[in-house]
Design a protein around this motif. Structure first.
Motif, PDB file in Angstrom:
ATOM      1  N   THR A 607      34.408  32.094  41.143  1.00 17.10           N
ATOM      2  CA  THR A 607      33.029  32.695  41.324  1.00 17.10           C
ATOM      3  C   THR A 607      32.025  32.368  40.594  1.00 17.10           C
ATOM      4  O   THR A 607      32.173  32.239  39.326  1.00 17.10           O
ATOM      5  N   TYR A 608      30.732  32.389  41.128  1.00 18.11           N
ATOM      6  CA  TYR A 608      29.621  32.131  40.260  1.00 18.11           C
ATOM      7  C   TYR A 608      28.724  33.545  40.621  1.00 18.11           C
ATOM      8  O   TYR A 608      28.775  33.900  41.700  1.00 18.11           O
ATOM      9  N   ALA A 609      27.999  34.325  39.665  1.00 18.95           N
ATOM     10  CA  ALA A 609      27.427  33.728  38.318  1.00 18.95           C
ATOM     11  C   ALA A 609      28.449  34.614  37.117  1.00 18.95           C
ATOM     12  O   ALA A 609      28.155  34.350  36.195  1.00 18.95           O
ATOM     13  N   GLY A 610      29.556  35.218  37.604  1.00 19.25           N
ATOM     14  CA  GLY A 610      30.136  35.993  36.639  1.00 19.25           C
ATOM     15  C   GLY A 610      31.372  35.169  36.034  1.00 19.25           C
ATOM     16  O   GLY A 610      31.712  35.629  35.026  1.00 19.25           O
ATOM     17  N   GLY A 611      31.660  33.938  36.445  1.00 20.39           N
ATOM     18  CA  GLY A 611      32.387  33.222  35.594  1.00 20.39           C
ATOM     19  C   GLY A 611      33.825  33.742  35.838  1.00 20.39           C
ATOM     20  O   GLY A 611      34.626  33.531  34.930  1.00 20.39           O
ATOM     21  N   GLN A 612      34.293  34.151  37.074  1.00 22.74           N
ATOM     22  CA  GLN A 612      35.673  34.842  37.206  1.00 22.74           C
ATOM     23  C   GLN A 612      36.684  33.801  37.757  1.00 22.74           C
ATOM     24  O   GLN A 612      36.302  33.092  38.924  1.00 22.74           O
ATOM     25  N   ILE A 613      37.944  34.142  37.620  1.00 20.82           N
ATOM     26  CA  ILE A 613      38.982  33.515  38.407  1.00 20.82           C
ATOM     27  C   ILE A 613      39.602  34.948  39.000  1.00 20.82           C
ATOM     28  O   ILE A 613      40.382  35.534  38.255  1.00 20.82           O
ATOM     29  N   THR A 614      39.693  35.005  40.192  1.00 20.84           N
ATOM     30  CA  THR A 614      40.377  36.156  40.855  1.00 20.84           C
ATOM     31  C   THR A 614      41.844  35.610  41.745  1.00 20.84           C
ATOM     32  O   THR A 614      41.728  34.558  42.317  1.00 20.84           O
ATOM     33  N   GLN A 615      42.450  36.762  41.962  1.00 22.82           N
ATOM     34  CA  GLN A 615      43.508  36.698  42.807  1.00 22.82           C
ATOM     35  C   GLN A 615      43.600  37.539  43.845  1.00 22.82           C
ATOM     36  O   GLN A 615      43.107  38.680  43.823  1.00 22.82           O
ATOM     37  N   TYR A 616      43.918  37.128  45.275  1.00 17.93           N
ATOM     38  CA  TYR A 616      43.635  38.065  46.426  1.00 17.93           C
ATOM     39  C   TYR A 616      44.946  37.748  47.309  1.00 17.93           C
ATOM     40  O   TYR A 616      45.183  36.579  47.765  1.00 17.93           O
ATOM     41  N   ASN A 617      45.507  38.889  47.850  1.00 18.90           N
ATOM     42  CA  ASN A 617      46.542  38.758  48.750  1.00 18.90           C
ATOM     43  C   ASN A 617      45.971  39.427  50.069  1.00 18.90           C
ATOM     44  O   ASN A 617      45.458  40.642  50.312  1.00 18.90           O
ATOM     45  N   PRO A 618      45.370  38.570  51.252  1.00 16.98           N
ATOM     46  CA  PRO A 618      44.911  38.955  52.377  1.00 16.98           C
ATOM     47  C   PRO A 618      45.606  39.744  53.173  1.00 16.98           C
ATOM     48  O   PRO A 618      44.907  40.423  54.095  1.00 16.98           O
ATOM     49  N   ASP A 619      47.084  40.085  52.969  1.00 12.96           N
ATOM     50  CA  ASP A 619      47.654  40.809  53.827  1.00 12.96           C
ATOM     51  C   ASP A 619      47.779  42.339  53.324  1.00 12.96           C
ATOM     52  O   ASP A 619      48.784  43.056  53.900  1.00 12.96           O
ATOM     53  N   ALA A 620      47.079  42.454  52.171  1.00 13.01           N
ATOM     54  CA  ALA A 620      47.412  43.909  51.596  1.00 13.01           C
ATOM     55  C   ALA A 620      46.010  44.385  51.289  1.00 13.01           C
ATOM     56  O   ALA A 620      45.232  43.620  51.622  1.00 13.01           O
ATOM     57  N   PRO A 621      45.949  45.912  51.193  1.00 14.36           N
ATOM     58  CA  PRO A 621      44.780  46.318  51.508  1.00 14.36           C
ATOM     59  C   PRO A 621      43.765  46.117  50.220  1.00 14.36           C
ATOM     60  O   PRO A 621      44.221  45.598  48.921  1.00 14.36           O
ATOM     61  N   TRP A 622      42.541  45.921  50.642  1.00 14.80           N
ATOM     62  CA  TRP A 622      41.493  45.448  49.734  1.00 14.80           C
ATOM     63  C   TRP A 622      41.087  46.769  48.767  1.00 14.80           C
ATOM     64  O   TRP A 622      40.824  47.888  49.120  1.00 14.80           O
ATOM     65  N   ASP A 623      40.558  46.399  47.654  1.00 18.53           N
ATOM     66  CA  ASP A 623      40.422  47.221  46.740  1.00 18.53           C
ATOM     67  C   ASP A 623      38.988  47.027  46.064  1.00 18.53           C
ATOM     68  O   ASP A 623      38.811  46.167  45.379  1.00 18.53           O
ATOM     69  N   ALA A 624      38.133  47.956  45.936  1.00 18.98           N
ATOM     70  CA  ALA A 624      36.849  48.006  45.892  1.00 18.98           C
ATOM     71  C   ALA A 624      36.547  47.974  44.519  1.00 18.98           C
ATOM     72  O   ALA A 624      35.517  47.666  43.929  1.00 18.98           O
ATOM     73  N   THR A 625      37.574  48.109  43.546  1.00 24.92           N
ATOM     74  CA  THR A 625      37.435  48.166  41.889  1.00 24.92           C
ATOM     75  C   THR A 625      37.708  46.924  41.260  1.00 24.92           C
ATOM     76  O   THR A 625      37.400  46.735  40.036  1.00 24.92           O
ATOM     77  N   TYR A 626      38.073  45.942  42.061  1.00 21.71           N
ATOM     78  CA  TYR A 626      38.390  44.435  41.542  1.00 21.71           C
ATOM     79  C   TYR A 626      39.690  44.444  40.399  1.00 21.71           C
ATOM     80  O   TYR A 626      39.489  43.694  39.639  1.00 21.71           O
ATOM     81  N   THR A 627      40.475  45.491  40.472  1.00 26.84           N
ATOM     82  CA  THR A 627      41.414  45.662  39.427  1.00 26.84           C
ATOM     83  C   THR A 627      42.930  45.220  40.225  1.00 26.84           C
ATOM     84  O   THR A 627      43.654  45.020  39.372  1.00 26.84           O
ATOM     85  N   THR A 628      42.973  45.553  41.646  1.00 26.23           N
ATOM     86  CA  THR A 628      44.144  45.247  42.176  1.00 26.23           C
ATOM     87  C   THR A 628      44.196  44.033  43.108  1.00 26.23           C
ATOM     88  O   THR A 628      44.879  43.361  43.178  1.00 26.23           O
ATOM     89  N   ASN A 629      43.314  44.078  44.162  1.00 24.45           N
ATOM     90  CA  ASN A 629      43.362  43.323  45.073  1.00 24.45           C
ATOM     91  C   ASN A 629      41.778  43.208  45.855  1.00 24.45           C
ATOM     92  O   ASN A 629      41.717  43.995  46.724  1.00 24.45           O
TER      93      ASN A 629
END
Length: 904
Positions: A607-629
């Motif tokens: 991602t830009y512009a935060g410079g982040q590399i993230t991991q996401y499982n589309p079959d699991a619930p979405w998490d608004a805190t960006y700490t789990t999914n």
């Protein structure tokens, strides 16, 4: 330590008999529009005259251009109005309501204005083309109404203050003026500067905040068309941005000097005569660790200058103006919660009593402030009361004749100077026992919304003021990571957007959760072309990111052609630059710290512009805190340290301290052939030259180093961003770009290089085993590796191609006969080259009639074939990928497929 595995060295290409001798593409199938994207970049809350209720007016853009969307929060329906478009003027960043005239003003690139009539009988844009004084493409940042009634736009680069006269808008008459900047600004600002914020003051003047390579504030007077710094209080000094802005200092001999900073060859401050611009003297800072840089603004107290240093000790440099000597002051060990990490100094503020207020970053998210006494050389922690550093002064509001900015309130004096109004002198009631924390928002109805800090419960509380004499009404604080808040309605309801949803936060909903207030926008999807396509064989789906700024991804299930859009996978103001799908198999001895579901296909996103590399499982619930999914694996834009000051998540290869932070993932993200590592190429933060390769472990553990940064892989003398990237089991193939965030493009030769992963694994310094120069400004923009032939196809920014053989480290085939790769409308290379079969690579091109087609290259001999034309003249194949013996591509907004047929 990140584990890097390598496969056996490929000494020979695979035997020709095991590879197809020919590949063809047949059975063109048009699947239809695929990617839906609202890309809501900015917005405001209006009182819509059509319904006489609050509505969200949001601006966004697609490949087709800027659009305005007016959302009725009651029905959830959106009313879409495409804006006039010319050239690249499609990305909208600023919007301003003019309720007295029922108008909306939007600003987009090229410094262009668009004016929309909200009147129910009109409901249209009043200009037929974007309103701009020139054709220069630039970012549009903020809008404000000046005392002369014109709308002023801050823009850049190139730097500009633009003024729109819309007084006769309904007659179709407009005029736009590019306000001349004073000559002295040329010595302070270079062509890379932004006029980020234009803020209205109570007397009709404008506060202009210039940022990027340096930061400074000026006041612009529309009545005289002049800029001045006279009357600016210290509290409105610009915050540190990328390097300290020049400041005017008083020297011991009674003269004044302009103080600037430089980092080459070492850190130093220089004093210049403000009239002649001649150098008076320099103050060197010696004995600093490698990689040290400036981290704060410059402040003066008596005969000393102070500036923050970003190094392992987060020190303050104290420079004696009489002797020229510099002393390094180490900050105290703060009384912070367990596990908190004191970062570098971000702000120094000179107090009237000769002391300094200094503010350190804590855990990359909050600040710890101290009063420093130069006389006693002591730090005193600021808990409650005392001088607080100015915070969050990126916007302002006029209310009751006063100017609110950050955690300060200002008045305009008779001599036009601004001064701080102390809380005790405010003629408006404030919450008992609380201190002003920040300005939240104002609205067109004359209401003000402020945040206060309550030391009793150590929490932030938000309040609404309906008038300067009204009692403040407490309203709920929005949940964390709740997207972009665009303001408040008359009943104190907060409105905002997150991804493709909008949210409302009622003043009664003090315990509201984000997922309870999200509502989908009920308009017709706006389809966009693709920045990339990514295959997901396990789900028989494709993932795509539009060629515009969005925080979400779109997927298409090829079994039933059902399209879906994720919730945001990027935090507010970010955008996705690439994704790959990777399934990690269950190892025979899984690590005890592994925090992953083995066997699950995860999406890995950069991602830009935060410079982040993230991991996401589309079959699991979405998490608004960006700490789990989704979960942030690595943050290259803002490094994190543990309580001992050690870097976590990231280590810089062969360096104790990273040279730079990195915010732009120029290559997207790919996985190693064996799936044990993720690779991505990056450009440095705004205003800094540099690039890096990130090697990331897809199996994260808590607080472990999971990413190794190879910074400036061609050497620190070649600080190029990495834009081309491919991987074999043995090597990384990399290419450079001349483009730098917020700085002029580099003019030296572009480079192609080969990194030996086995040398990285053992910590060797000679990991770059091959390098070749190419024409300056011709970025080595796309590299596709073919494991079948053990060769790489290199695509350049201008559309030319080369074939590289890593076995012999040579370029065995002449490729001058290969058709050029197709370029985008802005001249950049499209993301449309892919390994289509062992030994064969496909890329998009055009014929002599400018019709799109696909070129198939035999990587053994360089021979090629071309498909029949796939679309009409002027259309482009934006992106391609291969899955299950089919090639998928985006032709404009339409997804198509072709069957891959291989002949033995």
């Amino acid at each position: 330590m990140l584990k890097i595995t390598t496969g056996p060295t490929q000494t020979q290409p695979q035997p020709l008999g095991s590879l197809p001798s020919q590949v063809s593409l047949t059975q063109l199938t048009n699947i239809g529009p695929f990617i839906s994207a609202h890309s809501l970049t900015t917005g405001t809350v209006i009182n819509d005259p059509l319904t006489n209720t609050a509505a969200l007016a949001v601006a966004g853009y697609t490949h087709a251009g800027t659009y305005l969307e007016i959302i009725n929060p009651t029905t959830g329906k959106g009313e879409v109005h495409p804006a006039p478009v010319r050239l690249q003027g499609y990305n909208s960043w600023a919007i301003l309501g003019v309720p007295a005239q029922n108008l909306l003003i939007l600003a987009s690139s090229e410094g262009a204005f668009n004016v929309f009539d909200l009147d129910p009988s009109a409901r249209k844009f009043l200009n037929s083309t974007p309103l701009t004084p020139d054709l220069v493409q630039r970012y549009a940042w903020s809008l404000a109404i000046g005392g002369d009634g014109r709308a002023y736009l801050g823009a850049g680069p190139p730097l500009a203050l633009l003024a729109l006269d819309f007084s006769q808008a309904r007659s179709g008459k407009f005029s736009v003026e590019n306000i001349p900047l004073p000559p002295e600004m040329a010595t302070t600002f270079s062509s890379n500067e932004y006029l980020h914020y234009v803020i209205a003051l109570p007397d009709g003047r404008l506060l202009c905040r210039f940022t990027l390579a340096g930061s400074a504030n000026y006041i612009f007077d529309p009545s005289t068309k002049t800029f001045t710094t006279a009357g600016l209080p210290p509290e409105l000094e610009a915050p540190f941005s990328v390097k300290p802005a020049p400041v005017l200092a008083h020297l011991p001999n009674g003269s004044t000097a302009i103080i600037t900073t430089s980092t080459n060859p070492s850190l130093q401050l220089s004093a210049y005569d403000p009239i002649s611009q001649n150098l008076v003297t320099s103050y060197g800072l010696s004995g600093l660790s490698s990689g040290a840089s400036f981290s704060s603004n410059i402040a003066q107290s008596g005969e000393y200058l102070y500036v923050g240093i970003q190094n392992t000790s987060a020190q303050i440099a104290q420079i004696n103006l009489s002797t020229g000597t510099a002393t390094m002051i180490t900050p105290p060990t703060p009384n912070l919660a367990a596990g908190s990490v004191l970062g570098h100094l971000q702000r120094i503020f000179a107090n009237s009593d000769g002391t300094l207020t200094v503010s350190y970053l804590v855990n990359n998210s909050s600040f710890s402030s101290y009063t420093f006494s130069p006389a006693l050389q002591t730090f005193t922690s600021i808990v409650n009361g005392g001088p607080q550093p100015p915070q969050n002064m990126t916007s302002g509001a006029v209310f009751g004749g006063l100017f609110f900015a950050g955690n300060r309130v200002f008045q305009v004096n008779a001599d036009k100077s601004l001064s701080v109004v102390s809380p005790s002198n405010l003629l408006m009631s404030t919450p008992s026992g609380m201190s002003l924390s920040s300005l939240l928002s104002e609205n067109s109805l004359g209401q003000l919304f402020l945040s206060f800090y309550n030391p009793a419960d150590k929490k932030i509380h938000d309040f609404a003021y309906d008038s300067p004499v009204a009692t403040p009404v407490e309203i709920p604080v929005a949940p964390p990571h709740s997207g972009q808040s665009f303001g408040f309605g008359s009943d104190h309801t907060q409105y905002g957007v997150m991804g493709e949803d909008f949210y409302t936060l009622s003043p009664m909903a003090f315990n509201a959760q984000l997922n309870q207030i999200l509502k989908p926008i009920q308009d017709t999807p706006i389809f966009s072309s693709s920045g990339f396509l990514c295959p997901d064989p396990a789900r028989n789906s494709l993932w795509a990111q539009p060629d515009i700024i969005t925080q979400s991804l779109t997927s298409l299930n090829l079994s039933n052609l059902q399209r879906s859009v994720t919730q945001p996978l990027v935090e507010t103001d970010g955008e996705s630059y690439g994704v790959t799908v990777l399934t990690t198999a269950q190892p025979s001895s899984p690590p005890a710290t592994a925090d992953i579901q083995f066997g699950v296909p995860y999406l890995y996103n950069v991602t830009y512009a935060g410079g982040q590399i993230t991991q996401y499982n589309p079959d699991a619930p979405w998490d608004a805190t960006y700490t789990t999914n989704p979960r942030i694996l690595t943050n290259l834009g803002s490094y994190v340290k543990d309580a001992s000051g050690n870097y976590i998540q990231v280590q810089s290869y062969k360096r104790s301290v990273p040279l730079n932070s990195y915010v732009r993932p120029m290559t997207g993200i790919i996985s190693s052939p064996d799936g044990t590592a993720l690779y991505s190429g990056w450009g440095a933060a705004y205003g800094k030259e540099g690039g890096a390769i990130a090697i990331t472990d897809p199996v994260p553990g808590p607080k472990q180093v999971n990413t190794t940064l190879i910074e400036n892989p061609f050497g620190d003398q070649y600080p190029y961003g990495i834009i081309g990237l491919a991987a074999s089991s043995t090597y990384l193939f990399i290419g450079t770009s001349p483009y730098v965030n917020g700085l002029p493009a580099l003019t030296s030769a572009m480079k192609f290089g080969v990194v030996d992963l086995s040398k990285i694994k053992v910590g060797a310094s000679n990991y770059l085993v091959y390098s070749k120069d190419f024409t300056p400004n011709d970025a080595v923009e796309k590299i596709i590796y073919d494991p079948g032939r053990n060769r790489a196809l290199v695509l350049h920014h201008l559309g030319t191609l080369d074939i590289f053989d890593p076995q012999t480290m040579s370029w065995p085939l002449t490729t001058t006969s290969l058709p050029k790769a197709a370029l985008n409308g802005d001249g950049s290379l499209l993301n449309s080259a892919v390994l289509c079969a062992p030994g064969f690579i496909c890329y998009s091109s055009t014929n002599s009639s400018n019709q799109p087609l696909i070129v198939i290259v035999n990587m053994n001999n360089g021979n090629f074939t071309e498909t029949a034309t796939i679309g009409t003249a002027g259309t482009l194949i934006n992106s391609m990928t291969v899955m299950n013996s089919k090639l998928y591509g985006l032709l404009g907004t339409n997804l198509f497929s072709l069957s891959l047929v291989s002949s033995p």
